[in-house]
Write an enzyme that holds these catalytic residues in place. Structure first.
Site, PDB file in Angstrom:
ATOM      1  CB  SER A  98     -28.645   5.972  84.121  1.00 30.82           C
ATOM      2  OG  SER A  98     -29.527   6.280  85.097  1.00 30.82           O
ATOM      3  CE1 TYR A 149     -30.394  -1.203  89.812  1.00 30.32           C
ATOM      4  CE2 TYR A 149     -31.589   0.515  90.687  1.00 30.32           C
ATOM      5  CZ  TYR A 149     -30.449  -0.042  90.024  1.00 30.32           C
ATOM      6  OH  TYR A 149     -29.334   0.957  90.039  1.00 30.32           O
ATOM      7  CE  LYS A 169     -32.961  11.328  92.146  1.00 26.10           C
ATOM      8  NZ  LYS A 169     -33.904  10.310  92.301  1.00 26.10           N
ATOM      9  N   GLY A 206     -38.245   8.482 103.054  1.00 24.17           N
ATOM     10  CA  GLY A 206     -37.147   9.188 102.450  1.00 24.17           C
ATOM     11  C   GLY A 206     -37.428  10.045 101.122  1.00 24.17           C
ATOM     12  CG  ASN A 228     -35.067  12.614  87.470  1.00 28.12           C
ATOM     13  OD1 ASN A 228     -35.931  13.576  86.992  1.00 28.12           O
ATOM     14  ND2 ASN A 228     -35.375  11.182  87.255  1.00 28.12           N
ATOM     15  N   GLY A 274     -41.584   3.706 104.215  1.00 26.16           N
ATOM     16  CA  GLY A 274     -40.619   4.551 104.466  1.00 26.16           C
ATOM     17  C   GLY A 274     -40.915   6.002 104.255  1.00 26.16           C
ATOM     18  CB  THR A 323     -28.546   9.146  90.980  1.00 32.38           C
ATOM     19  OG1 THR A 323     -28.995   8.431  91.865  1.00 32.38           O
ATOM     20  CG2 THR A 323     -27.124   9.116  90.944  1.00 32.38           C
ATOM     21  CG  ASP A 331     -37.048   9.629  89.789  1.00 34.25           C
ATOM     22  OD1 ASP A 331     -36.835   8.965  89.121  1.00 34.25           O
ATOM     23  OD2 ASP A 331     -36.262  10.285  90.673  1.00 34.25           O
TER      24      ASP A 331
END
Length: 277
Positions: free
Chosen positions: A18, A216, A67, A129, A88, A127, A63, A104
């Site tokens: 960031s 990433y 959140k 989460g 966020n 996933g 982050t 996001d």
């Protein structure tokens, strides 16, 4: 010259990109009096940190694991943030209010739009989460049919179905052992930690659709690399970071930013330097 401050908070935070992205945006916009830092802050330390912010502060990026922890400390949160119970982005107004949002979700949508993905008839999510709930919220805007979520436990399956009901998305759940079936969907969103989807790389079909892998670093993942080799479209975690950060910059500075390319290039350089080191 008094500086205007912004920062990203979280734990761990040392590898956050960031600061690189926001500073690149400030440079592109000529905001020489703006600074952007990172702070290692956990849930216990968050209330004290927020209470100590002075008038020079314009905004915060949040982050994990903050959140949801930030929500009780805010005056207002957007409908987007409320839909997934996750903030966020915090904008600190001149009159002292704290406004929370979630970039996001529109960031996922914008990153897909950039690659020409406007609408899909169905999708798969790998996933269950926090990122998966944001993925479902994004899919509520672009998916016209059913979303299949591949999860490891009955509890996670129940959670994803509940998020689907809340977000207005038709969610079917399947066991992770069947995850290879997900790869035939026109859009696959992988929200799992590094290494989790590596075993699926051998199952990528001929002429796959679009893969959105939120990781990433490391990049490319084994799945993303195999997807590219098969000729499929791949959207990565850096794309998401850039698109959500552009929205944060706009909210915090009040300037409609155009530095998408500059921010992405800065992120790519930072990742390359990190790996070289």
């Amino acid at each position: 010259m008094s500086r205007i401050r912004a920062a990203v908070l979280g734990s761990p935070i040392e590898h956050s990109l960031s600061p690189v992205l926001h500073r690149a945006a400030y440079q592109e916009l000529g905001l020489d009096d703006w600074s952007y830092d990172r702070f290692e802050i956990d849930e216990a330390a968050l209330p004290g940190f927020v209470a100590g912010l002075g008038p020079e502060w314009a905004g915060l990026s949040l982050t994990m694991p903050l959140k949801r922890a930030i929500i009780p400390l805010l005056d207002v949160i957007s409908d987007t943030a409320a839909s997934v119970e996750a903030v966020n982005t915090v904008v600190l107004t001149e009159d002292g209010r704290r406004l929370g949002d979630n970039t996001d979700i529109p960031g996922i949508v914008s990153a897909l739009h950039e690659r020409g993905v406007e609408k899909v008839p169905s999708a798969a999510v790998l996933g269950a989460g926090a990122t998966a709930s944001s993925a479902l919220a994004a899919l509520s805007r672009i998916c016209t049919g059913e979303v299949t979520a591949y999860v490891r436990s009955r509890a996670r399956a129940d959670e994803m179905r509940q998020w689907g009901e809340r977000l207005g998305v038709a969610v079917r759940t399947a066991d992770w052992s069947e995850a290879a079936e997900a790869l035939t969907a026109p859009l696959v969103i992988a929200t799992t930690p590094a290494g989790t989807t590596d075993a699926l790389a051998a199952s990528v079909p001929q002429a796959p659709g679009t893969l959105f892998d939120v990781l990433y670093d490391p990049w490319p993942t084994a799945l993303a690399a195999a997807w590219s080799r098969r000729g499929g479209e791949v959207v990565g975690g850096l794309d998401l970071l850039v698109h959500q950060a552009v929205l944060q910059v706009e909210q915090m500075t009040g300037r409609a930013p155009g530095p998408l390319a500059a921010m992405r290039a800065a992120g790519e350089r930072a990742l390359a330097s990190r790996h070289a080191g």
